[in-house]
Design a protein around this motif. Structure first.
Motif, PDB file in Angstrom:
ATOM      1  N   ARG A  30       2.602  44.835   4.117  1.00 52.17           N
ATOM      2  CA  ARG A  30       2.009  44.879   2.773  1.00 52.17           C
ATOM      3  C   ARG A  30       0.636  44.241   2.782  1.00 52.17           C
ATOM      4  N   PHE A  31       0.493  43.171   3.548  1.00 50.48           N
ATOM      5  CA  PHE A  31      -0.783  42.481   3.656  1.00 50.48           C
ATOM      6  C   PHE A  31      -1.839  43.415   4.241  1.00 50.48           C
ATOM      7  N   SER A  32      -1.528  44.081   5.341  1.00 51.30           N
ATOM      8  CA  SER A  32      -2.524  44.944   5.986  1.00 51.30           C
ATOM      9  C   SER A  32      -2.856  46.158   5.131  1.00 51.30           C
ATOM     10  N   ASP A  33      -1.941  46.601   4.283  1.00 53.79           N
ATOM     11  CA  ASP A  33      -2.224  47.723   3.387  1.00 53.79           C
ATOM     12  C   ASP A  33      -3.080  47.304   2.197  1.00 53.79           C
ATOM     13  N   ALA A  34      -3.025  46.026   1.827  1.00 59.12           N
ATOM     14  CA  ALA A  34      -3.692  45.562   0.618  1.00 59.12           C
ATOM     15  C   ALA A  34      -4.969  44.765   0.875  1.00 59.12           C
ATOM     16  N   PHE A  35      -5.248  44.445   2.123  1.00 59.29           N
ATOM     17  CA  PHE A  35      -6.341  43.539   2.437  1.00 59.29           C
ATOM     18  C   PHE A  35      -7.108  44.052   3.643  1.00 59.29           C
ATOM     19  N   ALA A  36      -8.420  44.095   3.538  1.00 58.06           N
ATOM     20  CA  ALA A  36      -9.251  44.511   4.673  1.00 58.06           C
ATOM     21  C   ALA A  36     -10.508  43.656   4.705  1.00 58.06           C
ATOM     22  N   VAL A  37     -10.895  43.268   5.904  1.00 54.31           N
ATOM     23  CA  VAL A  37     -12.144  42.542   6.117  1.00 54.31           C
ATOM     24  C   VAL A  37     -12.849  43.224   7.278  1.00 54.31           C
ATOM     25  N   VAL A  38     -14.047  43.710   7.022  1.00 54.51           N
ATOM     26  CA  VAL A  38     -14.802  44.426   8.046  1.00 54.51           C
ATOM     27  C   VAL A  38     -16.146  43.740   8.228  1.00 54.51           C
ATOM     28  N   ALA A  39     -16.481  43.433   9.474  1.00 58.11           N
ATOM     29  CA  ALA A  39     -17.764  42.820   9.798  1.00 58.11           C
ATOM     30  C   ALA A  39     -18.668  43.877  10.411  1.00 58.11           C
ATOM     31  N   GLY A  40     -19.932  43.795  10.107  1.00 63.31           N
ATOM     32  CA  GLY A  40     -20.904  44.725  10.673  1.00 63.31           C
ATOM     33  C   GLY A  40     -21.430  44.248  12.010  1.00 63.31           C
ATOM     34  N   PHE A  41     -20.705  43.357  12.664  1.00 62.10           N
ATOM     35  CA  PHE A  41     -21.100  42.790  13.945  1.00 62.10           C
ATOM     36  C   PHE A  41     -19.820  42.422  14.705  1.00 62.10           C
ATOM     37  N   PRO A  42     -19.876  42.389  16.039  1.00 56.64           N
ATOM     38  CA  PRO A  42     -18.683  42.002  16.801  1.00 56.64           C
ATOM     39  C   PRO A  42     -18.330  40.538  16.529  1.00 56.64           C
ATOM     40  N   ILE A  43     -17.033  40.262  16.458  1.00 57.56           N
ATOM     41  CA  ILE A  43     -16.590  38.888  16.195  1.00 57.56           C
ATOM     42  C   ILE A  43     -15.222  38.662  16.840  1.00 57.56           C
ATOM     43  N   ASP A  44     -15.093  37.573  17.537  1.00 65.35           N
ATOM     44  CA  ASP A  44     -13.830  37.191  18.195  1.00 65.35           C
ATOM     45  C   ASP A  44     -13.185  38.319  18.996  1.00 65.35           C
ATOM     46  N   GLY A  45     -13.987  39.028  19.763  1.00 65.55           N
ATOM     47  CA  GLY A  45     -13.457  40.079  20.620  1.00 65.55           C
ATOM     48  C   GLY A  45     -13.170  41.398  19.919  1.00 65.55           C
ATOM     49  N   MET A  46     -13.465  41.484  18.643  1.00 64.02           N
ATOM     50  CA  MET A  46     -13.259  42.728  17.911  1.00 64.02           C
ATOM     51  C   MET A  46     -14.612  43.384  17.672  1.00 64.02           C
ATOM     52  N   ALA A  47     -14.641  44.689  17.803  1.00 62.74           N
ATOM     53  CA  ALA A  47     -15.884  45.443  17.633  1.00 62.74           C
ATOM     54  C   ALA A  47     -16.316  45.455  16.172  1.00 62.74           C
ATOM     55  N   ALA A  48     -17.597  45.695  15.963  1.00 60.79           N
ATOM     56  CA  ALA A  48     -18.116  45.874  14.603  1.00 60.79           C
ATOM     57  C   ALA A  48     -17.343  47.009  13.942  1.00 60.79           C
ATOM     58  N   ALA A  49     -17.102  46.896  12.652  1.00 60.10           N
ATOM     59  CA  ALA A  49     -16.424  47.895  11.812  1.00 60.10           C
ATOM     60  C   ALA A  49     -14.912  47.942  11.997  1.00 60.10           C
ATOM     61  N   GLU A  50     -14.332  47.070  12.834  1.00 63.10           N
ATOM     62  CA  GLU A  50     -12.876  46.984  12.926  1.00 63.10           C
ATOM     63  C   GLU A  50     -12.349  46.102  11.805  1.00 63.10           C
ATOM     64  N   ASN A  51     -11.145  46.407  11.323  1.00 62.74           N
ATOM     65  CA  ASN A  51     -10.525  45.604  10.280  1.00 62.74           C
ATOM     66  C   ASN A  51     -10.026  44.288  10.882  1.00 62.74           C
ATOM     67  N   LEU A  52     -10.520  43.180  10.386  1.00 68.44           N
ATOM     68  CA  LEU A  52     -10.159  41.855  10.886  1.00 68.44           C
ATOM     69  C   LEU A  52      -8.925  41.264  10.199  1.00 68.44           C
ATOM     70  N   ALA A  53      -8.328  41.969   9.269  1.00 65.41           N
ATOM     71  CA  ALA A  53      -7.223  41.421   8.466  1.00 65.41           C
ATOM     72  C   ALA A  53      -6.092  40.863   9.324  1.00 65.41           C
ATOM     73  N   SER A  54      -5.790  41.482  10.441  1.00 66.53           N
ATOM     74  CA  SER A  54      -4.679  41.014  11.278  1.00 66.53           C
ATOM     75  C   SER A  54      -4.952  39.652  11.898  1.00 66.53           C
ATOM     76  N   LYS A  55      -6.202  39.213  11.929  1.00 64.22           N
ATOM     77  CA  LYS A  55      -6.564  37.906  12.497  1.00 64.22           C
ATOM     78  C   LYS A  55      -6.423  36.770  11.478  1.00 64.22           C
ATOM     79  N   PHE A  56      -6.234  37.099  10.207  1.00 59.96           N
ATOM     80  CA  PHE A  56      -6.094  36.076   9.167  1.00 59.96           C
ATOM     81  C   PHE A  56      -4.675  35.517   9.160  1.00 59.96           C
ATOM     82  N   ARG A  57      -4.559  34.240   8.816  1.00 59.29           N
ATOM     83  CA  ARG A  57      -3.271  33.555   8.706  1.00 59.29           C
ATOM     84  C   ARG A  57      -3.171  32.911   7.332  1.00 59.29           C
ATOM     85  N   SER A  58      -1.953  32.868   6.808  1.00 61.28           N
ATOM     86  CA  SER A  58      -1.710  32.251   5.507  1.00 61.28           C
ATOM     87  C   SER A  58      -1.826  30.734   5.625  1.00 61.28           C
ATOM     88  N   VAL A  59      -2.584  30.125   4.703  1.00 60.53           N
ATOM     89  CA  VAL A  59      -2.720  28.672   4.645  1.00 60.53           C
ATOM     90  C   VAL A  59      -1.776  28.134   3.586  1.00 60.53           C
TER      91      VAL A  59
END
Length: 82
Positions: free
Chosen positions: A5-34
């Motif tokens: 549900r989280f991945s369907d409802a939340f997306a974060v896309v960077a226009g630059f590579p970050i933490d081993g992920m290419a630009a334009a990839e969805n970073l949502a899976s890298k987020f953790r609940s605080v």
């Protein structure tokens, strides 16, 4: 919120590579609940220099409405000490 549900409802896309992920990839899976409703992405290494970066965050509510936030920023190397 379950991870699917989280991945369907939340997306974060960077226009630059970050933490081993290419630009334009969805970073949502890298987020953790605080805490309830608060999510964070801890970077493996700080961004030391970025002339121009763009982040786009999208969140979909239960009714299917999508809120989108786009931010452009830069990171400059610290000035040399004298």
């Amino acid at each position: 919120m379950t991870s699917s549900r989280f991945s369907d409802a939340f997306a974060v896309v960077a226009g630059f590579p970050i933490d081993g992920m290419a630009a334009a990839e969805n970073l949502a899976s890298k987020f953790r609940s605080v805490t309830d409703g608060v999510w964070e992405l801890k970077l493996a290494a700080p961004i030391r220099q970025l002339p121009r970066g763009k982040l786009i965050v999208s969140v979909k509510d239960r009714q299917g409405n999508i809120s989108r936030l786009e931010r452009t920023f830069s990171v400059a190397a610290p000035a040399a000490k004298r």
